[in-house]
Structure formats: structure tokens, C-alpha cells
Design an enzyme around this catalytic site. Structure first.
Site, PDB file in Angstrom:
ATOM      1  N   GLY A 158      10.369   2.361  12.957  1.00 57.97           N
ATOM      2  CA  GLY A 158       9.666   2.606  14.228  1.00 57.97           C
ATOM      3  C   GLY A 158      10.158   3.863  14.920  1.00 57.97           C
ATOM      4  N   HIS A 571     -20.788  -2.069  33.613  1.00 59.73           N
ATOM      5  CA  HIS A 571     -20.459  -2.151  35.038  1.00 59.73           C
ATOM      6  C   HIS A 571     -19.843  -3.513  35.342  1.00 59.73           C
ATOM      7  CE1 HIS A 571     -20.763  -1.573  39.329  1.00 59.73           C
ATOM      8  NE2 HIS A 571     -21.304  -2.783  39.415  1.00 59.73           N
TER       9      HIS A 571
HETATM   10  P1  FAD Z   1      10.973   9.767  15.136  1.00 63.63           P
HETATM   11  O1  FAD Z   1      10.213   8.765  15.891  1.00 63.63           O
HETATM   12  O2  FAD Z   1      12.082  10.460  15.835  1.00 63.63           O
HETATM   13  O3  FAD Z   1      11.496   9.057  13.819  1.00 63.63           O
HETATM   14  C1  FAD Z   1      12.335   9.690  12.900  1.00 63.63           C
HETATM   15  C2  FAD Z   1      13.107   8.640  12.155  1.00 63.63           C
HETATM   16  O4  FAD Z   1      13.813   9.245  11.072  1.00 63.63           O
HETATM   17  C3  FAD Z   1      14.170   7.953  13.010  1.00 63.63           C
HETATM   18  O5  FAD Z   1      13.997   6.559  12.940  1.00 63.63           O
HETATM   19  C4  FAD Z   1      15.498   8.375  12.388  1.00 63.63           C
HETATM   20  O6  FAD Z   1      16.487   7.367  12.443  1.00 63.63           O
HETATM   21  C5  FAD Z   1      15.097   8.652  10.944  1.00 63.63           C
HETATM   22  N1  FAD Z   1      15.946   9.609  10.242  1.00 63.63           N
HETATM   23  C6  FAD Z   1      16.313  10.850  10.644  1.00 63.63           C
HETATM   24  N2  FAD Z   1      17.046  11.459   9.684  1.00 63.63           N
HETATM   25  C7  FAD Z   1      17.151  10.574   8.666  1.00 63.63           C
HETATM   26  C8  FAD Z   1      17.785  10.621   7.392  1.00 63.63           C
HETATM   27  N3  FAD Z   1      18.408  11.701   6.966  1.00 63.63           N
HETATM   28  N4  FAD Z   1      17.724   9.518   6.614  1.00 63.63           N
HETATM   29  C9  FAD Z   1      17.058   8.407   7.025  1.00 63.63           C
HETATM   30  N5  FAD Z   1      16.431   8.324   8.213  1.00 63.63           N
HETATM   31  C10 FAD Z   1      16.474   9.391   9.007  1.00 63.63           C
HETATM   32  N6  FAD Z   1       5.073   9.984  22.444  1.00 63.63           N
HETATM   33  C11 FAD Z   1       3.811   9.543  22.711  1.00 63.63           C
HETATM   34  O7  FAD Z   1       2.895   9.880  21.971  1.00 63.63           O
HETATM   35  N7  FAD Z   1       3.576   8.710  23.773  1.00 63.63           N
HETATM   36  C12 FAD Z   1       4.551   8.324  24.616  1.00 63.63           C
HETATM   37  O8  FAD Z   1       4.295   7.582  25.559  1.00 63.63           O
HETATM   38  C13 FAD Z   1       5.881   8.782  24.369  1.00 63.63           C
HETATM   39  N8  FAD Z   1       6.904   8.405  25.174  1.00 63.63           N
HETATM   40  C14 FAD Z   1       8.170   8.836  24.888  1.00 63.63           C
HETATM   41  C15 FAD Z   1       9.201   8.450  25.737  1.00 63.63           C
HETATM   42  C16 FAD Z   1      10.496   8.860  25.476  1.00 63.63           C
HETATM   43  C17 FAD Z   1      11.612   8.433  26.391  1.00 63.63           C
HETATM   44  C18 FAD Z   1      10.774   9.652  24.316  1.00 63.63           C
HETATM   45  C19 FAD Z   1      12.180  10.078  24.002  1.00 63.63           C
HETATM   46  C20 FAD Z   1       9.752  10.045  23.476  1.00 63.63           C
HETATM   47  C21 FAD Z   1       8.438   9.655  23.762  1.00 63.63           C
HETATM   48  N9  FAD Z   1       7.377  10.045  22.947  1.00 63.63           N
HETATM   49  C22 FAD Z   1       6.103   9.629  23.242  1.00 63.63           C
HETATM   50  C23 FAD Z   1       7.576  10.939  21.778  1.00 63.63           C
HETATM   51  C24 FAD Z   1       7.568  10.139  20.480  1.00 63.63           C
HETATM   52  O9  FAD Z   1       8.548   9.140  20.544  1.00 63.63           O
HETATM   53  C25 FAD Z   1       7.810  11.065  19.302  1.00 63.63           C
HETATM   54  O10 FAD Z   1       6.890  12.124  19.332  1.00 63.63           O
HETATM   55  C26 FAD Z   1       7.661  10.327  17.986  1.00 63.63           C
HETATM   56  O11 FAD Z   1       8.569   9.254  17.908  1.00 63.63           O
HETATM   57  C27 FAD Z   1       7.886  11.277  16.806  1.00 63.63           C
HETATM   58  O12 FAD Z   1       7.757  10.568  15.615  1.00 63.63           O
HETATM   59  P2  FAD Z   1       8.480  11.028  14.266  1.00 63.63           P
HETATM   60  O13 FAD Z   1       8.078  10.036  13.234  1.00 63.63           O
HETATM   61  O14 FAD Z   1       8.222  12.446  14.025  1.00 63.63           O
HETATM   62  O15 FAD Z   1      10.041  10.920  14.572  1.00 63.63           O
END
Ligand code: FAD
Length: 593
Positions: A158, A571
Site C-alpha cells: 500500500g 435532483h
Molecule cells: P509509494 O506509495 O511511496 O510506495 C513505494 C513503496 O516502495 C513503499 O511501500 C516502500 O516501502 C517501497 N520500497 C521502496 N524502496 C524499496 C526497495 N528497495 N525494496 C522494496 N520496497 C521498497 N496522493 C493522492 O493522490 N491523494 C491524496 O489524498 C494524497 N494524500 C497524501 C497525504 C500525505 C500525508 C502524503 C505524504 C502523501 C499523499 N499523497 C496523496 C501522495 C501519495 O501518497 C503518493 O503520490 C503515492 O503514494 C505514490 O505512490 P508510489 O507507488 O509511487 O510510491
């Protein structure tokens, strides 16, 4: 080979259909853990493990009919039947349980014996590094095909979104909304006595929701035969990822790799940043007690969402923003609505000011020194929330060794419209690409990458990306804004200048919004004056996050405001505000002059 087999279903049933699988490759299982749910003519039964072991391969699929003595999974050896009472449904394996007596306990031998590293090799079509909304959605999409897929995650499935971003913040926003509503109980004809916020219960609710959603992803991935490898992955060669975790070294040989390692909180280089009480968004989601005062550094999206949450809970909130305005990418009329709402909630906003230092005061409060118009100002506060953005995580990606090209800022990975990096079998998606730091963009990029691997060319289109800010009220924007239009037209040649018509409809003129007691805000539509094509939409107000979808679809499909105007809207709904704004571009709104 050690195989756990189906020994008994229920009653005299000889076969049954697998309806749910609880286990996955590389899972360590214990006696009593659930393996499968099986539906037979005699009823439903959960098959329980009799063994403490590790799963090497799954031999069943959901929907498959399993007979007595059919194999369920291949497991690592040696396989020992655990002592104690027998499990509900006995299983057998192809290897006999060990009957040899255990050796006498050797204290020093135990101490000095190096731990044995178990080595596993997996050969897959697609390996996905990172289980956030980019990575796990790519895996779910790929899991619908016959490709062998593995996903590697070092923390919880997640990613940021489910564990410390979108979902946890929005559960807190909901608690804030509910509390605001009950504080207004008299307005709704309700009698209540002294409603209070209990932060511990707010956080527990958040934890329950996160746990349920993370569990749901795990369930879906396993049901689609996606192998989940827990641990930090290291990409050292273009087809190889190594994961070392708890004495297990997994080598993944993959034809294609999707990098989805996301982002992390960026640390502000500021004196006093490491003091107790200075927190990031992650800790702000897990406070045990409400602080009396909270100073937020940064009036961007994350800072503003937390400001409304904590101010609604009764905390005295101050925001320090470096720029001349909060939410500086939005139109000024949108910011005005948020400023009005912030004022009603008692949020103090200080702009054109920089936090320069945090120190511990005599009375144990924190003192924040802020430079404003060349002068030092001092704010005392119980907690400081630093909400000044995030950076990409290249953790485990040896990009220099692999020759992966970074983007111009040298902080993210350069990709094309199919999410390909410059290395032919390596893709990158999500925050790592620094296109839009949004969960839904990460997920869509994941789908595009998988499609490309499958030979389908659907290029990524960033022109219609809805962006929502969950302040109170919500803000939702898609396509062109007035601010962007101004910037574009300023430097454009005469023939490139975009001429537009703009219509605005106030939420206060919407019947449903009145019944909800939520009347702040408006819907704004921007259309091309010549072509009448819809170019952009902004909604600030109740249900903005839902209303934006209709506008997004129209822009994506090249429709006009006339198409919205000619569509019957139910509505009474807040979505009628979008209809009214569209009517405003086609002769005039009905319920507003
Ligand atoms: P991430 O969600 O960061 O997932 C990356 C995953 O990779 C992580 O679980 C990490 O542990 C794993 N990982 C990293 N390196 C390695 C490795 N070498 N080996 C194994 N695993 C690894 N976005 C919205 O669209 N709506 C919102 O309302 C929103 N609210 C937010 C509120 C907050 C407080 C924050 C901080 C962010 C919010 N975001 C929101 C942004 C959103 O969370 C991110 O844009 C999104 O999670 C990005 O997804 P991702 O899959 O690229 O990376």
C-alpha cells in the site's frame, strides 16, 4: 519434494471448490494458520495447517476443484508435524514427519553456529520493486493475465498512500468533518451534550481502516497468483533483483522490471529540526494527545490538510508559509474561499515568512524564530509539523551501475510515455518519476507499464489529471486553471493565445448544499472561446472530490459545456452545480443571476 496435501474436507465430501487462498509463496506458516477455504456439497470449510514451514510453490488456484490427496502447496524441508492437539482438518505431505530424537542442547554450539541462509531463486516475467499504489496496482493489473509476477515490498503493502498518506489523512479529515458537524448540532435540530474529540479513538479508527485495506491488497494479490516477497530489493543487474530478509536470500530473475519505490519525507535543514516535538506528517497521523498549539511549516497541500484537521479538533493552529500565498498553484478565488474557511476555524496564516530556527523554551514549549519582512518574530508552540514536501526514494536502485538515466533535476527517473527508462526491460512509475506526486497517477502509470510489457501501446496522458486537496471544504482541479492560462498567454505569440469563456456557479445557490449546511465555494468551468471545448474545471466546496470526475471525463473526451448542459443531472445533488456552471456558458444559469 515436500507437499502439503488435502486430507479431509468436511463430512464425507471427496472434493470441493477453492474459494479463497490465504497463503502465498515465501510465506512462513505456523500450525493453525489458515491455508484455504473450500466449498463442497457438505458445506464450507477452512483448511488449516498442521505444520510450521515455509511455502515454496502454490499448487492450487481459486475456482479450482480439489480432490482428497491433491497437493495444496510445496513447502521447504524438513517438514515437521507440530506437537499438541491436532488441527481441525488434517493434511498430509509427501515427506514423512521426522521421528528422530532432537540432539542435546549445546549452548556454545548454538551461540557460535552461523545462521544458515536459505537461498531461493524465482524466475518471473515481471518483477515490481515497491508495493505502493504504483507497484501494487501494476501487480493487480498484471495478475489478470497469465504472466508470472513478483512484487517486492520492504514495509507494508500500500506504500505511502495507504500507510501514511492519502487514506490515513482522509480518515482524520472525516473525523474532523464529523466533529464539525456535531459541534453544529443545534443548526440541524439535534440535541447533544458536550461532544468531545478522543484522539486515541480517532487514531485507532484510522489504524483499523489502514489494516483492512492493506489486508485487502494482500488478499487480491495472492488470489491473482502474484508472489509477494517481503524485504528490501536491490537491483544490481538489468534482469536481477536480490532480496535479503531474515536469513532468506531471494534472487529474482525477471524479464521485465518495474521500479516503483516512491518517495519519502524530505528533511528540512534547519537548526532545531531534531528537537522532540518537531514532527513530520507521518507522526502527525499518530499523535496520542492533542497538542494545545501546533505550528505548521508550509502552507502547501499536506500542511493545509493537517491545519484543517487539527483546527477542527480544537487545536490552536498557525501556518508559516514562505510564498506570498498558501496553496500557491491554485487560482486566487479558490485560495480566498480556503482563507475564509480557515478564518472561521481560527487558523492563523502567516505568509512571506521563513522559519529559521526552532529552540526549546524555558517552559518546555518550542520557540520558532520566523523571518518576516526582514524582522525576527517568535512563536511559541507545543508541536511543530514540518510539511515542506517529499523527495523520491532511489533506495535499492543502483542506477549508476545499471546506467539508468535520471531526469533533469537528477532526483527522479527519466521515463517515456510508456514508462520505459533508457534500459529496454526496465520501467519506472509513480513518485519516482516525479511527474505528479499523486496516488492515482502512480496507479495509472502502473497500468500503462504493464500494458506496454504485454505489447499494448497506451501512452500516458498527463493533460487531464484531477488533483484534490482535502481541506474543509475540499478543492478539486482538472485541466486548465486561470492561473495557468495567464502564465501561458503571457509569453505566447498572438496566434497561440487561448481565448476562453469562464462560468462560475456558487455552491450556496445549490439546494442540496443548503440541506447539508455546507455552502462555501463554487464550480468554475473554462471553455475555449472558438472551439467551445471544455479546457478546465475547478470545484471548491462540499463533494468537490466527487464532482471533478464528470468534468475530467468531458475534458478527456473533448466534450463541450453544452454536453454537460444537455445531460440531466439528478435532483437534489451537489453535482447540479456543475450543470448550472455549464448552463452559465450556454445562455445562463437557472438558479443564479
Ligand atoms: P509509494 O506509495 O511511496 O510506495 C513505494 C513503496 O516502495 C513503499 O511501500 C516502500 O516501502 C517501497 N520500497 C521502496 N524502496 C524499496 C526497495 N528497495 N525494496 C522494496 N520496497 C521498497 N496522493 C493522492 O493522490 N491523494 C491524496 O489524498 C494524497 N494524500 C497524501 C497525504 C500525505 C500525508 C502524503 C505524504 C502523501 C499523499 N499523497 C496523496 C501522495 C501519495 O501518497 C503518493 O503520490 C503515492 O503514494 C505514490 O505512490 P508510489 O507507488 O509511487 O510510491
Amino acid at each position: 519434494m515436500n507437499i502439503i496435501k488435502l486430507k479431509k474436507i468436511s463430512g464425507h465430501a471427496k472434493s470441493g471448490k477453492v474459494t479463497r487462498i490465504y497463503i502465498g509463496v515465501l510465506d512462513s506458516i505456523k500450525k493453525g494458520d489458515k491455508l484455504l477455504d473450500i466449498e463442497s456439497k457438505k458445506g464450507n470449510v477452512t483448511i488449516i495447517s498442521e505444520y510450521d514451514t515455509d511455502i515454496v510453490k502454490l499448487l492450487v488456484e481459486v475456482g479450482e476443484v480439489l480432490n482428497i490427496d491433491d497437493g495444496i502447496c510445496e513447502v521447504s524441508s524438513p517438514l515437521k508435524i507440530s506437537s499438541g492437539s491436532s488441527a481441525k482438518t488434517p493434511l498430509n505431505t509427501s515427506s514423512k514427519p521426522s521421528t528422530t530424537k532432537s540432539a542435546p542442547f549445546n549452548y556454545f554450539g548454538k551461540l557460535i553456529k552461523p545462521k544458515e541462509v536459505k537461498k531461493i531463486t524465482l524466475e518471473v516475467d515481471i518483477a515490481i520493486l515497491g508495493g505502493g499504489p504504483g507497484g501494487y496496482v501494476a501487480a493487480l493489473h498484471g495478475g489478470l493475465t497469465d504472466k508470472k509476477i513478483v512484487i517486492i515490498e520492504k514495509n507494508n503493502l500500500g506504500g505511502t498512500c495507504l500507510n501514511e498518506g492519502c487514506i490515513p489523512t482522509k480518515t482524520l479529515v472525516r473525523s474532523a468533518e464529523v466533529f464539525n458537524l456535531v459541534k453544529d448540532f443545534k443548526e440541524f435540530g439535534v440535541t447533544l451534550e458536550n461532544p468531545k474529540i478522543n484522539l486515541k479513538d480517532v487514531i485507532s479508527r484510522k489504524d483499523r481502516i489502514v489494516e483492512e485495506l492493506v489486508g485487502g491488497i494482500d488478499y487480491l494479490l495472492k488470489n491473482r497468483d502474484v508472489t509477494i516477497v517481503k524485504g528490501k530489493g536491490e537491483v544490481l543487474e538489468k534482469n536481477k533483483i536480490i532480496v535479503k530478509e531474515n536469513n532468506v536470500e531471494t534472487t529474482i530473475i525477471a524479464q521485465n522490471i518495474i521500479l516503483a519505490t516512491g518517495g519519502k519525507v524530505s528533511k528540512l535543514n534547519l537548526p532545531g529540526i531534531d528537537l522532540e516535538g518537531v514532527i513530520t506528517s507521518t507522526e502527525a497521523l499518530n499523535l496520542c494527545e492533542l497538542p494545545k498549539k501546533l505550528l505548521i511549516v508550509g502552507g502547501g497541500i499536506i500542511g493545509m490538510e493537517f491545519a484543517f484537521i487539527y483546527a477542527s479538533f480544537g487545536v490552536d493552529v498557525t501556518i508559516i508559509e514562505f510564498d506570498k500565498t498558501i496553496l500557491n498553484t491554485l487560482d486566487s478565488d479558490v485560495v480566498d474561499v480556503i482563507l475564509e474557511s480557515a478564518k472561521l476555524k481560527g487558523i492563523r496564516i502567516v505568509t512571506k515568512s521563513a522559519v529559521e530556527e526552532i529552540i526549546r523554551g524555558e517552559d518546555s514549549d518550542l520557540i520558532v524564530r520566523v523571518k518576516s519582512a526582514g524582522e525576527n518574530r517568535f512563536y511559541s508552540t507545543e508541536k511543530v509539523l514540518v510539511a515542506v514536501g517529499r523527495s523520491t526514494s532511489l533506495d535499492g536502485i543502483h542506477h549508476e551501475k545499471l546506467g539508468i538515466e535520471l531526469n533533469a533535476r537528477k532526483t527522479g527517473i527519466e521515463v517515456d510515455e510508456y514508462m520505459r527508462t533508457n534500459i529496454d526491460n526496465i520501467y519506472a512509475i509513480g513518485d519516482l518519476t516525479e511527474k505528479f506526486l499523486l496516488a492515482h497517477v502512480a496507479s495509472h502509470q502502473g497500468i500503462i507499464a504493464i500494458d506496454h510489457i504485454l505489447g499494448k501501446e497506451n501512452p500516458m496522458d498527463y493533460s487531464v489529471v484531477p488533483n484534490v486537496v482535502f481541506t474543509i471544504p475540499e478543492i478539486a482541479v482538472v485541466g486548465l486553471t486561470e492561473l495557468e492560462l495567464e502564465r501561458r498567454n503571457k509569453d505566447a505569440l498572438d496566434e497561440e493565445v487561448i481565448e476562453v469563456n469562464i462560468s462560475k456557479f456558487p455552491i450556496a445557490a445549490n439546494g442540496k448544499a443548503q440541506t447539508l449546511g455546507e455552502t462555501l465555494g463554487f464550480v468554475k468551468l473554462i471553455e475555449n472561446k472558438q472551439t467551445k471545448q471544455l479546457l478546465g474545471g475547478t470545484v471548491v466546496g462540499i463533494h468537490a472530490s466527487d464532482m471533478i470526475t464528470e468534468i475530467s471525463l468531458c475534458i478527456k473526451k473533448g466534450l463541450s459545456s453544452k454536453d454537460i448542459a444537455h445531460t440531466i443531472h439528478a435532483h437534489p445533488t451537489t453535482a447540479e452545480s456543475v450543470h448550472e456552471a455549464a448552463l452559465g456558458l450556454n445562455g445562463g444559469s437557472l438558479h443564479f443571476e
